[in-house]
Design a protein around this motif. Sequence first.
Motif, short mmCIF file in Angstrom:
data_model
loop_
_atom_site.label_atom_id
_atom_site.label_comp_id
_atom_site.label_asym_id
_atom_site.label_seq_id
_atom_site.Cartn_x
_atom_site.Cartn_y
_atom_site.Cartn_z
N ARG A 57 0.84 -1.21 0.00
CA ARG A 57 0.00 0.00 0.00
C ARG A 57 0.87 1.25 0.00
O ARG A 57 0.58 2.23 -0.69
CB ARG A 57 -0.90 0.01 1.23
CG ARG A 57 -1.95 -1.09 1.25
CD ARG A 57 -3.20 -0.73 0.51
NE ARG A 57 -4.05 0.24 1.20
CZ ARG A 57 -5.19 0.69 0.69
NH1 ARG A 57 -5.61 0.26 -0.49
NH2 ARG A 57 -5.92 1.58 1.35
N GLU A 60 2.35 1.92 -3.31
CA GLU A 60 1.29 2.46 -4.17
C GLU A 60 1.08 3.96 -3.88
O GLU A 60 0.96 4.77 -4.80
CB GLU A 60 0.02 1.66 -3.91
CG GLU A 60 -1.04 1.76 -4.97
CD GLU A 60 -2.30 0.99 -4.54
OE1 GLU A 60 -2.33 -0.24 -4.71
OE2 GLU A 60 -3.23 1.64 -4.01
N ARG A 64 1.48 7.00 -6.51
CA ARG A 64 0.32 7.83 -6.85
C ARG A 64 0.44 9.27 -6.35
O ARG A 64 -0.16 10.17 -6.93
CB ARG A 64 -0.96 7.21 -6.27
CG ARG A 64 -1.34 5.93 -6.97
CD ARG A 64 -2.63 5.37 -6.44
NE ARG A 64 -3.79 6.17 -6.77
CZ ARG A 64 -5.01 5.95 -6.28
NH1 ARG A 64 -5.20 4.96 -5.43
NH2 ARG A 64 -6.02 6.71 -6.63
N ARG B 23 -4.46 14.13 4.40
CA ARG B 23 -5.80 14.37 3.81
C ARG B 23 -5.84 13.96 2.35
O ARG B 23 -6.82 13.40 1.88
CB ARG B 23 -6.16 15.85 3.93
CG ARG B 23 -6.57 16.18 5.34
CD ARG B 23 -7.43 17.44 5.41
NE ARG B 23 -7.47 17.84 6.82
CZ ARG B 23 -7.35 19.07 7.26
NH1 ARG B 23 -7.22 20.07 6.39
NH2 ARG B 23 -7.40 19.34 8.54
N GLU B 26 -6.10 10.26 2.23
CA GLU B 26 -7.48 9.86 2.56
C GLU B 26 -8.38 10.04 1.34
O GLU B 26 -9.22 9.18 1.04
CB GLU B 26 -8.01 10.69 3.74
CG GLU B 26 -7.48 10.19 5.09
CD GLU B 26 -7.73 11.19 6.21
OE1 GLU B 26 -7.19 10.97 7.32
OE2 GLU B 26 -8.44 12.21 5.99
N GLY B 27 -8.18 11.16 0.64
CA GLY B 27 -8.98 11.42 -0.55
C GLY B 27 -8.78 10.38 -1.64
O GLY B 27 -9.65 10.14 -2.47
N LEU B 28 -7.61 9.75 -1.64
CA LEU B 28 -7.32 8.70 -2.63
C LEU B 28 -7.73 7.31 -2.11
O LEU B 28 -7.51 6.31 -2.79
CB LEU B 28 -5.83 8.69 -2.97
CG LEU B 28 -5.29 9.86 -3.79
CD1 LEU B 28 -3.77 9.82 -3.85
CD2 LEU B 28 -5.86 9.82 -5.21
N GLY B 29 -8.28 7.26 -0.90
CA GLY B 29 -8.78 5.98 -0.39
C GLY B 29 -7.87 5.29 0.62
O GLY B 29 -8.15 4.18 1.04
N TYR B 30 -6.80 5.95 1.03
CA TYR B 30 -5.88 5.34 2.01
C TYR B 30 -6.31 5.75 3.42
O TYR B 30 -5.75 6.64 4.04
CB TYR B 30 -4.44 5.75 1.72
CG TYR B 30 -3.98 5.31 0.35
CD1 TYR B 30 -3.69 3.98 0.11
CD2 TYR B 30 -3.89 6.21 -0.70
CE1 TYR B 30 -3.30 3.55 -1.16
CE2 TYR B 30 -3.50 5.81 -1.96
CZ TYR B 30 -3.21 4.47 -2.18
OH TYR B 30 -2.82 4.06 -3.43
N GLN B 31 -7.34 5.07 3.90
CA GLN B 31 -7.93 5.40 5.20
C GLN B 31 -7.09 4.86 6.36
O GLN B 31 -7.36 5.20 7.51
CB GLN B 31 -9.35 4.82 5.31
CG GLN B 31 -10.28 5.19 4.16
CD GLN B 31 -10.62 6.68 4.11
OE1 GLN B 31 -10.51 7.38 5.12
NE2 GLN B 31 -11.01 7.17 2.95
N GLU B 32 -6.13 4.01 6.07
CA GLU B 32 -5.38 3.37 7.16
C GLU B 32 -4.31 4.27 7.77
O GLU B 32 -3.70 3.90 8.77
CB GLU B 32 -4.73 2.07 6.67
CG GLU B 32 -3.59 2.24 5.67
CD GLU B 32 -4.04 2.07 4.23
OE1 GLU B 32 -5.06 2.69 3.85
OE2 GLU B 32 -3.37 1.32 3.49
#
Lengths: 88, 88
Positions: A57, A60, A64, B23, B26-32
């Motif tokens: 992750r 990635e 990105r 942030r 998070e916006g790209l989906g990496y909530q971890e």
Amino acid sequence: MRARVFVRLKRGILDPQGTAVKRALEGLGYQEVRELRVGKVLELELEAAEPVQARGRLEEMCRRLLANPVTEDFQVEIVDEGRRPNLP
Amino acid sequence: MRARVFVRLKRGILDPQGTAVKRALEGLGYQEVRELRVGKVLELELEAAEPVQARGRLEEMCRRLLANPVTEDFQVEIVDEGRRPNLP
């Protein structure tokens, strides 16, 4: 889990910030500095169960968002897998 | 001899760059990502015979130039003492 991500300029890319710092150090008498390059280090605390999955992750995220693939290299280090809370 | 110097904001100091990157992730989906702080890493190649002496000089450089003692902490790591050319 704690991780570190290093983002550095690629070898062939000029690093004016590093050059400026090296010159300033020379001006203060630190002649022993042969080379100096400045990079970024991102220190992350992650909610992730598996180091292998976390590393994937993070790589990635670098591709990105965190690193510019044209000018920068990145390196991911898992510092603490979150299973040994009493270690430094 | 190769060394790395980490320069980071002290614990209590706000890190707006880290917050912005968190942030964006998070916006790209990496909530971890629970926490993220951005620091600098200086990678140096030094002409120095003794690791102990080199470390002392590097800490002096940090106090005099590389880190802001009010807002930043630093950490010196000797990566390669220059006596084992074939190690990674």
